[in-house]
Write an enzyme that holds these catalytic residues in place. Structure first.
Site, PDB file in Angstrom:
ATOM      1  N   TYR A   1     -37.598  80.124  35.571  1.00 48.34           N
ATOM      2  CA  TYR A   1     -36.339  80.320  36.632  1.00 48.34           C
ATOM      3  C   TYR A   1     -35.530  81.158  35.641  1.00 48.34           C
ATOM      4  CZ  TYR A   1     -34.320  79.369  41.003  1.00 48.34           C
ATOM      5  OH  TYR A   1     -33.764  79.432  42.282  1.00 48.34           O
TER       6      TYR A   1
ATOM      7  N   THR B   1     -45.401  84.514  59.799  1.00 47.50           N
ATOM      8  CA  THR B   1     -46.025  85.542  60.078  1.00 47.50           C
ATOM      9  C   THR B   1     -46.929  85.209  61.328  1.00 47.50           C
ATOM     10  OG1 THR B   1     -47.633  85.516  58.572  1.00 47.50           O
ATOM     11  CG2 THR B   1     -45.688  87.140  58.183  1.00 47.50           C
TER      12      THR B   1
END
Lengths: 627, 672
Positions: free
Chosen positions: A547, A339
């Site tokens: 995970y 960004t």
């Protein structure tokens, strides 16, 4: 002339690769050469040949994971096999995968859901080019393309919905053109022109994002330019005195590691995606590597970052190992998700290649005991390079990936092992779980370390279960993405996601999230219970990274992707409610943006926004991630 | 499968309820001994790690939470941690249950004998049992029975044993402990004992809450407690307490449990064992201390007929669904979970709301017998009724009740008169039937002592006993009745005027009845809907108009609330007239009682229910809540400071409802 000097550079590098570089002055040449970035010819030299071509679709799947030659399939006999030659598993038959697959998902090999074989080029919207920008870029001599295949390839990451759409031949907004800068200067030029002509730039590294970070924002009206960093892939210099390497940010993990290895070094940074993900991508998402216990995560590995922003280049003035100069500007860059600008060059710590590496595994009677053991290992700060704890479902999953055993003796031995663990030790095969270990270092220390860890494990009822199990566990992480493609051929969709959480909440979070997934699937009409499994994949002093894999059979659902997204959304809510973080290393992208404020407070978000506003007031880097 | 929607919009007539099975039938046919000794293999929670009671104790004492509090208490009090830990251990000994199968078998045997003598039948909805069997395997279960009698928890355990369900551990008041032998027996059948009040005792609270949470977290056994906190002496549901509810919900809030199944259980009696005991207690005769000898004396109750008993296991309510969107669980992220936290305001609101809703489910699943209808009518007609008229009226009321969604157990194939005479027979001690005239037993003068006070007292016992049956059906009529009264006291037919009056009454009576806080509009709409559907009202856009045929229904509904309106007025009047500046809280009940007694003796008050200490307490609580009365602590005493203007105006407003209502009563009389 340029060609000459760079070919001599290559010669020199060959010598570096041999690992016997002795004279310092020669060492400086490569960095000088790096300035001459238009040296296209150097790429033709085999020793620095890049495995990432501009036309990636020539070696990689356009609608799935990884290399085109490597995929799982069920052969005519109904046995699973993995094609190609690239992996240890390549060319092998996996006899138990079919049963596991059908049993776990209620899937059936008769029910296929094949993908569209080729890109439907007519479905790709014609490029909306900003002509003055293109002209100026041409004048600057930057490689570019608006070929539809190139554009489609860079319009997505590997989120389920992205791949699912591609397989169905649906193509949304794609970048209008792709540019390939070959060095820092190129990037500066591109960013300058992008600002001048107001086009939207989306940096593209390895394309392995799983946070919708590469998706072109639908509301973007400007011409979108995908900035592919893959051609900026050179190691510019290696400093053996300080054990650092200065590397262009487009290099992908396996190349970086291979080239460093050739010089006797490594970074030790091994995220699961390291075959394809790039250095710049790691920096931009705060990546984490499997062996972070020894080498650290990306933020601990970087010494210096150079990033091109619309305001100019941001970098520190020295290579000091730590400084107290206000908030660390690296932390504006780390995790900025494209960004703010393009990371072009990074100075990384390197280490000599470890002398000895050893896998290992420990079986625990249940997940609770396993977590308690990992916690103790973390408390004593004696975690091996990698230590992961797989739950029972994942353990069984791993087992399904066992290749055909060649000798009767091995299968007899396996049988004996199983008998010992389940019958003699009384472990319940439906509760036991396994920790996989990877030790690295000099041989004596590794063996000593191994003993220490196994001793701790024994206190929690853990039994050493061999190197083989350990190694297979790690293999799982490299092939899991290929396996998803196989599942998608048979009505099974899935994905992984992660979080980090304090130790005392690990068990509760794992249980609740897994159960939430099962419950949500049921409520949304999923016919067969989903695969909902997790592993504790990293340990820290104060917590762990968890995970999750989640997959289900979508036969009978009219909008499977929507169901999938709802369930994933619910799972993330559950994670946050149980004290987990929004992300440990996948990043926020556009997929998890909605929770940013809750995660970092509105003041925190405001800080980030104000940085964005200063650095990129025109929103040239308009991928709209994060904020 | 836990139901998602705890509280769906009500369509009373359509409400489907399960059928009942009589569990005593089998007991009457086969050997109780064999039954008590049969193989008992309850279905268990899936994640259960089996552990013994002693093991449980160790887990509790070593828990992070308790260790933390022990250290905290030790540093505050200066005692050594060992000393405090010892104290904690003693508390736990005093509290902990020692569930033993042999005791259970003993109870299975003796209770079989006892229940067969006491009850004609004990009816259970077996579908509810099946749902519970399912729920027990999925998530830890909390059983929330209504509490009308000591029988309740014995019956609960008895039934769970019968259906091969895990036996619950039950939070029981410490008063049972004093019953030497029985206390220990109860303990061995799974009861654990808690002190009635331990507000400030941090250590006690920590031991207690950790004990409950540990049992819940391990899925050790269903935890059972009474939301209402104590037995309801009036058979109206009591305003629920949230303390224990908070304890059982916290493991879910803090992520230690995926979900908790809350199972409301409604236990209803055709005749309550403690009936007249309760009435006396309400009139100020203190309740006898629980003692074994007292229990033995109670043996004579074994020779009486208590009709049938109904136990309805409601749908398990998933706490997770209940809390969805209301509790932000991440609020617990920033503090280690073993550090005790006071519930935040929003959590507290949620607890309160959930508790009310659960009690309402209990109410709705409470089986009502025909006698309840008869008692309602007899109370409204103190001078008695002709049997034929009573039959006619009961039948009318039965239809009204059914239309409003009452769970009425009315025999299918019997004539109305038959049903009524049956009910009258069972409750003959409360009434007199002579020459076809049925009357409450109010004039039946006691043998020797006949001071006017004692006569009133005797009458009151009968009235309050009878009221305890009427009270069982109040929840069915409550909202329409509030609307009926509101319509009479409102200045106009305008909807908002009526709503304001409705809201005032609802507010006034929210300690008396189960009215979920914040549900004012829903309640109003429900009342409108019911009365409109029954053809009593027409609800126009801005107006509510009574239908031509609505008179009798409205009159009936008004007189349902009449005793409460009168009772509250008496309390208000007393507070206005009382001159003692230092009225203590302790003296309040006796003082109001003697004030009401005076009014009754003077013939200025007809309503005996004003003598009920329950009503008086509720009225005081309402006045405190409305800030018309303040509590002021003077030394050890809590005195009541009365804002006479406020109380006076409340009394006026209530009086307005009441005056109008009297005119309604007369209009009803005229209609007849």
């Amino acid at each position: 002339m340029a060609s000459n000097s760079s070919s001599s550079t290559a010669q020199q590098r060959l010598r570096i690769i041999a690992g016997h570089l002795q004279k310092r002055p020669e060492d400086e040449h490569p960095s000088v050469a790096a300035q001459e970035c238009k040296a296209e010819t150097s790429r033709s030299n085999p020793s620095s040949a890049t495995p990432v071509p501009k036309r990636r679709q020539e070696i990689m799947k356009w609608n799935g994971w990884g290399y085109s030659d490597s995929r799982f399939l069920f052969n005519k006999k109904g046995q699973a096999e993995f094609t190609g030659k690239r992996y240890r598993l390549s060319g092998l038959i996996l006899p138990s995968l079919k049963d596991w697959f059908e049993g776990t998902f209620g899937a059936n090999l008769q029910h296929k859901s094949p993908a569209t074989p080729t890109v439907n080029l007519s479905a790709v919207a014609p490029p909306d080019l900003n002509e003055p920008f293109v002209e100026d870029l041409k004048a600057a001599g930057v490689a570019m393309s608006h070929d539809p295949e190139d554009r489609v390839f860079r319009a997505h990451g590997h989120c389920l919905h992205e791949i699912f759409a591609l397989r169905e031949g649906r193509i949304g907004r794609v970048p209008d053109m792709v540019v390939w800068p070959s060095c820092h200067k190129d990037v500066e030029k591109i960013v300058e022109l992008a600002c001048k002509h107001n086009v939207c730039l989306i940096p593209y590294g390895g394309g392995t994002s799983v946070s919708s970070a590469l998706e072109c924002p639908r509301e973007e009206t400007r011409s979108i330019v995908s900035l592919d960093t893959s051609q900026m892939n050179r190691i510019l210099w290696i400093d053996e005195k300080n054990l650092t390497a200065h590397v262009e940010a487009g290099i992908i993990g396996q190349d970086l590691e291979r080239q460093l290895n050739e010089c006797g070094y490594c970074t030790g940074h091994e995220p699961d995606s390291m075959e394809f993900s790039s250095l710049g991508g790691w920096v931009a998402t705060r990546a984490s590597g499997m062996k972070k216990n020894i080498y650290g995560n990306i933020e601990e590995l970087v010494v210096h970052i150079k990033m091109v922003t619309p305001r100019g280049v941001i970098e520190k003035s020295c290579l000091g190992p730590r400084m107290s100069t206000g908030p660390d500007i690296h932390h504006f860059i780390l995790g900025s998700e494209g960004t703010l600008g393009v990371v072009t060059e990074v100075t990384l710590k390197i280490r000599p290649i470890p002398e000895y590496q050893k896998y290992g595994s420990v079986v625990f009677p249940n997940f609770q005991q396993g977590v308690a053991c990992l916690r103790e290992v973390a408390r004593q700060r004696c975690a091996p390079a990698s230590i992961r704890l797989m739950d029972n479902e994942q353990f069984q999953f791993g087992h399904a990936l066992k290749p055909q055993v060649s000798s009767i003796f091995t299968s007899f031995l396996d049988g004996l092992k199983k008998f010992y663990i389940t019958k003699f030790k009384g472990f319940d095969p439906h509760h036991l779980c396994v920790a996989t270990l990877l030790f690295e270092g000099d041989r004596g220390k590794v063996l000593q370390h191994e003993k220490q860890v196994y001793d701790i494990a024994a206190k929690f009822g853990g039994l050493a279960a061999g190197e083989d199990n350990g190694q297979r566990g790690y293999m799982l992480t490299f092939v899991i993405a290929y396996l998803r493609d196989l599942g998608m051929d048979y009505y099974v969709i899935g994905e992984s996601f992660e979080t980090s959480v304090p130790w005392d909440r690990v068990l509760d979070l794992c249980r609740n999230v897994k159960e939430r997934i099962v419950r949500e699937c049921k409520e949304r009409g999923v016919q067969f219970p989903p695969l909902s499994t997790c592993r504790v994949t990293q340990t820290y002093d104060a917590g762990a990274c968890v995970y999750f894999y989640f997959a289900f059979n979508y036969r009978g659902l009219s909008d499977p992707v929507h169901v999938y997204e709802q369930v994933e959304h619910a799972a993330r809510e559950e994670i946050l409610a149980n004290g987990g973080s929004l992300s440990h290393h996948h990043g926020v992208g556009k997929l998890r943006k909605e929770w940013m404020k809750e995660s970092v407070s509105s003041v925190g978000l405001g800080m980030l926004k104000s940085v964005k506003e200063y650095v990129d007031p025109q929103n040239v880097f308009g991928n709209r991630n994060l904020l | 499968m836990a139901s998602r929607a705890l509280y769906s919009p009500r369509h009373p007539v359509l409400k489907k309820r399960d059928d009942f099975e009589d569990v005593l039938e089998e007991r009457r046919r086969s050997s109780d001994l064999r039954y008590a000794l049969r193989c008992y293999t309850p279905t268990l929670y899936k994640g259960l790690v089996p552990c013994k009671a002693s093991m449980l104790k160790t887990i509790v004492l070593q828990s992070d939470h308790l260790q933390y509090v022990i250290k905290q208490v030790s540093s505050e009090s200066g005692d050594s941690t060992e000393c405090v830990a010892e104290e904690a251990s003693l508390i736990l000994d005093e509290m902990a249950h020692r569930l033993q199968l042999s005791t259970i078998r003993f109870f299975a045997f003796t209770l079989s004998k006892a229940f067969k003598r006491l009850f004609r039948s004990v009816c259970v909805n077996e579908e509810g049992i099946q749902r519970l069997q399912q729920a027990v395997q999925e998530h830890p279960v909390v059983l929330l029975p209504s509490h009308r009698s000591y029988m309740d928890f014995l019956m609960m355990s008895y039934l769970l044993y019968m259906y091969d369900l895990p036996l619950p551990v039950i939070a029981a008041g410490m008063d049972f402990m004093s019953m030497k032998f029985v206390g220990e027996m109860l303990r061995m059948s799974g009861a654990f004992f808690i002190r009635r009040s331990f507000g400030g005792d941090k250590l006690y609270w920590a031991v207690f809450s950790e004990y409950v949470k540990t049992m819940l977290r391990n899925g050790y056994a269903p935890v059972e407690f009474f939301l209402e906190g104590t037995r309801s002496r009036t058979c109206k549901s009591l305003t629920p307490k949230t303390g224990l509810l908070n304890i059982v919900m916290e493991p879910f809030f803090k992520g230690a449990l995926f979900d908790v199944n809350l199972v409301p259980v409604s236990i209803s009696y055709e005749r309550i064992l403690e009936e007249s005991l309760y009435a006396r207690e309400l009139l100020g005769v203190p309740k006898p201390k629980e003692s074994t000898s007292g229990l033995l004396k109670a043996r004579r109750v074994l020779s009486e007929d208590y009709g049938s008993m109904h136990v309805y296991f409601g749908h398990p309510v998933s706490l997770r669904s209940l809390a969805e969107g209301k509790i932000n669980r991440s609020q617990y992220n920033l503090l280690p979970r073993y550090i005790p936290q006071k519930p935040r305001v929003d959590t507290h609101e949620f607890l309160n709301d959930a508790a009310f809703r659960l009690v309402r489910i209990q109410e709705e699943n409470m089986v009502l017998k025909p006698w309840v209808l008869i008692a309602t009518l007899l109370l409204q007609n103190p001078d008695g009724l002709e049997l034929s008229f009573l039959t006619e009226q009961t039948d009318w009321l039965r239809h009204l009740a059914l239309a409003f969604g009452a769970f009425l157990d009315w025999p299918d194939h019997e004539a109305c008169s038959e049903v009524i005479s049956c009910s009258l027979a069972l409750h003959r001690h409360l009434l007199s039937v002579s020459a076809g005239h049925v009357q409450l037993n109010v004039t039946d003068a006691p043998q020797v002592e006949t001071t006017p006070e004692e006569a009133v007292f005797h009458r009151a016992v009968v009235v309050l006993s009878c009221a305890s049956y009427r009270n069982q059906i109040l929840h069915v009529f409550l909202r329409p009745a509030l609307l009926a009264v509101a319509m009479q006291s409102a200045n106009s037919n305008r909807k908002d005027d009526v709503y304001n009056c409705f809201n005032f009454l609802r507010n006034m009576f929210s300690n008396e009845f189960i009215l979920c806080p914040g549900d004012s509009i829903q309640d109003f709409e429900e009342a409108c809907y019911l009365l409109m559907k029954h053809g009593v009202l027409q609800v126009l856009e801005h107006e509510i108009v009574m239908s031509a045929s609505g008179h009798s229904t409205l009159a009936f509904l008004c007189s349902v609330l009449d005793p409460f309106l009168q009772g509250y007025q008496v309390v208000c009047r007393y507070l206005c007239e009382e001159t003692n500046e230092n009225l203590t809280e302790k003296d309040f009940i006796p003082a109001v009682r003697s004030f009401a007694l005076k009014l009754i003796l003077a013939g200025r008050l007809k309503c005996c229910e004003a003598l009920s200490s329950d009503l008086q307490k509720n009225a005081l609580a309402a006045l405190l809540r409305l800030k018309a009365v303040r509590k002021v602590k003077v030394g050890d005493q809590v005195t009541l400071k009365v804002n006479k203007i406020a109380v006076n105006s409340l009394e006026d407003t209530l009086g307005k409802s009441n005056v109008n209502q009297n005119s309604w009563c007369s209009s009803m009389a005229m209609l007849k």
